[in-house]
Design an enzyme around this catalytic site. Structure first.
Site, PDB file in Angstrom:
ATOM      1  N   HIS A 100       1.125  -1.573   0.304  1.00  0.00           N
ATOM      2  CA  HIS A 100      -0.102  -0.220   0.306  1.00  0.00           C
ATOM      3  C   HIS A 100       1.058   0.964   0.155  1.00  0.00           C
ATOM      4  O   HIS A 100       0.789   1.948   0.812  1.00  0.00           O
ATOM      5  CB  HIS A 100      -0.705   0.128   1.139  1.00  0.00           C
ATOM      6  N   GLN A 149       0.146   5.233   0.553  1.00  0.00           N
ATOM      7  CA  GLN A 149      -1.099   4.971   2.384  1.00  0.00           C
ATOM      8  C   GLN A 149       0.717   5.692   3.105  1.00  0.00           C
ATOM      9  O   GLN A 149       0.744   6.131   3.786  1.00  0.00           O
ATOM     10  CB  GLN A 149      -1.361   3.986   3.333  1.00  0.00           C
ATOM     11  N   ARG A 165      -3.002  11.673   3.193  1.00  0.00           N
ATOM     12  CA  ARG A 165      -2.982  11.534   1.151  1.00  0.00           C
ATOM     13  C   ARG A 165      -3.298  12.367   0.549  1.00  0.00           C
ATOM     14  O   ARG A 165      -3.367  11.749  -1.184  1.00  0.00           O
ATOM     15  CB  ARG A 165      -4.611  10.177   1.824  1.00  0.00           C
TER      16      ARG A 165
END
Ligand code: CP
Ligand code: NVA
Length: 308
Positions: free
Chosen positions: A134, A137, A293
């Site tokens: 990920h 993130q 984000r």
């Protein structure tokens, strides 16, 4: 093709440039209405397609707002609404979408699918989460540490406790690329990906894998955790029981450095991997992390589109 498939897709200098751009763009918007475009609107006329094979709140909203603020637009689709859900191959889907948009963000399960998509697409592809990693993130996590600490991440000390999952793998990769110390504390049987660990260590990463939560967090400047049951995993009483000693609570935070930062990518399962007191407490930066984000994604998009 500048795909952002993992944190080793850019060089370390590339990651640094993305972080610097994210900080700069966030600072430049202080006090602005959220829908207002950045002054330079660098992605005017550009479209990002987002394909989700798993649910999402933060990734979906942050990429959408990122494109709006950069002057571009988005097309968002769940895989179940596409022919992909009826068996059209991932490569054929990539070939078609790549003829119509300027970049694609894909959230999927098996990492190999993301790689197949990128191989067939004629435009940059961004990993919006796979079972393996990920990376978007973790860029936001690092940005959050840097803005709170007021210094670059290099040389800092981080701890991750809980399930060895996609978040753990991307943190491991980040620590080896950007040179910060990382201790990973997971129960026996829940180690992060061995291949990711081996590659990070071969790159000179300073990563300790321990099976004790207190040993993992001792003296750390940042404590990170994530859900014990990731999307697509089977929930089981046995797993929750094994994870319980790795819960981030006030007693565990007290073993970290004074004023250590707490990070969680969210969604949180309050009372499992983290207590309310920690998630809502003064050391938690989880809400800044969620907002970041948006800012980190803008810089990733610009890197992918050759604008950094
Ligand atoms: N942290 C994160 O990726 O959240 P979503 O699943 O809501 O996108
Ligand atoms: N490890 C979690 C992260 C959610 C953002 C999952 O894959 O479900």
């Amino acid at each position: 093709m500048p795909h952002f498939l993992d944190l080793s897709s850019p060089t370390a200098a590339g990651l640094r440039a993305i972080l610097d751009e994210a900080h700069r763009r966030k600072a430049a918007r202080t006090g602005w209405a959220r829908g207002r475009m950045d002054c330079d609107a660098p992605l005017a006329g550009h479209t990002l397609a987002m394909v989700f094979e798993k649910p999402s709140t933060r990734t979906r909203f942050s990429f959408d707002m990122a494109m709006r603020q950069l002057g571009g637009s988005t097309i968002v689709s769940g895989a179940g609404d596409m022919q992909l859900g009826r068996g059209e191959s991932i490569a054929d889907t990539a070939r078609v979408i790549g003829r119509m948009v300027d970049a694609v963000m894909l959230r999927t399960g098996v990492h190999d699918k993301l790689e197949q998509f990128a191989e067939a697409a004629s435009v940059p592809v961004i990993n919006g989460l796979t079972d393996l990693s990920h990376p978007c993130q973790v860029m936001a996590d690092i940005m959050t540490f840097e803005e709170r600490a007021g210094r670059p991440v290099t040389g800092s000390s981080w701890a991750y406790v809980g399930d060895g999952n996609n978040m753990t793998n991307s943190l491991i990769e980040a620590s080896s690329m950007l040179k910060f110390d990382l201790r990973v504390g997971v129960p026996h049987g829940f180690d992060p990906d061995a291949g990711v660990m081996a590659t990070a260590c071969a790159r000179g990463g300073c990563i300790d894998l321990v099976h004790n939560a207190a040993a993992a967090v001792e003296g750390a400047e940042v404590v990170v955790t994530d859900t014990w049951v990731s999307m697509g995993q089977r929930d089981s009483k046995e797993k929750i029981a094994a994870m319980m000693p790795f819960q981030v609570n006030a007693a565990l935070m007290a073993k970290a450095a004074p004023d250590a930062l707490f990070l969680h990518c969210l969604p949180a399962h309050r009372g499992e991997e983290v207590t309310d007191a920690v998630l809502d407490g003064p050391q938690s930066a989880a809400w800044d992390e969620a907002e970041n984000r948006l800012h980190a994604q803008k810089a990733i998009l610009l890197w992918c589109m050759g604008k950094l």
